[in-house]
Design an enzyme around this catalytic site. Structure first.
Site, PDB file in Angstrom:
ATOM      1  N   LYS A  83       0.990  -1.055  -0.082  1.00  0.00           N
ATOM      2  CA  LYS A  83      -0.200  -0.269   0.005  1.00  0.00           C
ATOM      3  C   LYS A  83       0.801   1.015  -0.088  1.00  0.00           C
ATOM      4  O   LYS A  83       1.958   1.392   0.973  1.00  0.00           O
ATOM      5  CB  LYS A  83      -0.856   0.055   1.349  1.00  0.00           C
TER       6      LYS A  83
HETATM    7  O1  G3P Z   1      -8.436   1.776   4.833  1.00  0.00           O
HETATM    8  C1  G3P Z   1      -8.749   3.334   5.082  1.00  0.00           C
HETATM    9  C2  G3P Z   1      -9.631   3.501   6.301  1.00  0.00           C
HETATM   10  O2  G3P Z   1      -9.058   2.567   7.551  1.00  0.00           O
HETATM   11  C3  G3P Z   1      -9.900   4.933   6.719  1.00  0.00           C
HETATM   12  O3  G3P Z   1     -10.980   4.685   7.273  1.00  0.00           O
HETATM   13  O4  G3P Z   1     -12.521   5.629   8.918  1.00  0.00           O
HETATM   14  O5  G3P Z   1     -10.239   6.041   9.432  1.00  0.00           O
HETATM   15  O6  G3P Z   1     -11.441   7.128   7.639  1.00  0.00           O
HETATM   16  P1  G3P Z   1     -11.186   5.943   8.597  1.00  0.00           P
END
Ligand code: G3P
Length: 217
Positions: A83
């Site tokens: 990634k």
């Molecule tokens: O895969 C990316 C994800 O973990 C981001 O999620 O909820 O931290 O915006 P969030």
């Protein structure tokens, strides 16, 4: 649509894996921090039972260092997707590592043009963040739709991995738009099974069954 699980919590992944719900896993530095585990160890453990792509994120900012980190992460297992962030150095890294045959997930995508250029750089997956766009009063789902249209217009093979999913409705809308993959925390995956009328109906059936005085076993 494939389900990836957005966590480095091995127990949570195992529970969903046993139900056949895990097509892959995504992690990031924040999720590694939350797990309290060493990135190499926890990723190896996840890869020991998940056969689909498992994303492990580089943390360097310069392409040369990102490439070295990506190669190291890819040594963990053949199903590692390296990634990388959607920066110019991240795109250089994507081009090199995808050219070496590794899966690359380009993350932190917030615009259709970023998704377009990641596809040109050979990304296996593009990760547009829905929830973080919603957080600043933009329409995260519109981005998924725009990328779907652009990729279909030109037959790009890069898979749309909708990320930053916060709700069950995000999952449904991504499925309607045609995202190839969603990655969501375990709680969101479990929420897909819930409906208030299911609970209400079950309460009624249970109460009526008790009144019959019958037993099946
Ligand atoms: O895969 C990316 C994800 O973990 C981001 O999620 O909820 O931290 O915006 P969030």
């Amino acid at each position: 649509m494939k389900f990836f699980i957005d966590t480095a919590d091995v127990d949570a992944i195992r529970e969903l894996h046993d139900l056949g719900m895990v097509d892959g896993v995504t992690t990031n530095p924040s999720l590694i921090l939350k797990s309290g585990r060493n990135i190499l160890e926890v990723t190896k453990e996840i890869c020991s039972f998940v056969s689909g792509p498992v994303s492990a994120e580089v943390v360097a900012l310069k392409a040369e260092d990102m490439i070295a980190e990506g190669r190291k992460l890819a040594e963990i297992a053949p199903n590692i997707a390296v990634k990388v962030p959607l920066t110019w150095d991240g795109l250089k890294t994507c081009k090199v590592l995808s050219g070496e045959g590794f899966m690359v997930n380009v993350t932190l995508c917030f615009s259709a043009n970023q998704a377009l250029i990641a596809a040109k750089a050979g990304a296996t997956f593009i990760s547009p963040f829905i929830g973080r766009l919603d957080d600043i009063n933009l329409e995260g789902l519109d981005l998924i739709g725009d990328i779907r249209t652009i990729y279909d217009n030109y037959d790009f093979e890069t898979q749309i991995l909708a990320a930053s999913i916060r709700t069950a409705n995000h999952v449904k809308d991504c499925a309607l738009i045609g995202a190839d993959v969603i990655t969501a925390p375990p709680a969101v995956i479990k929420a897909l099974a819930s409906h208030v009328l299911t609970d209400k109906g079950l309460d009624q059936f249970t109460a009526d069954w008790a009144k019959t005085g019958q037993k099946i076993i």
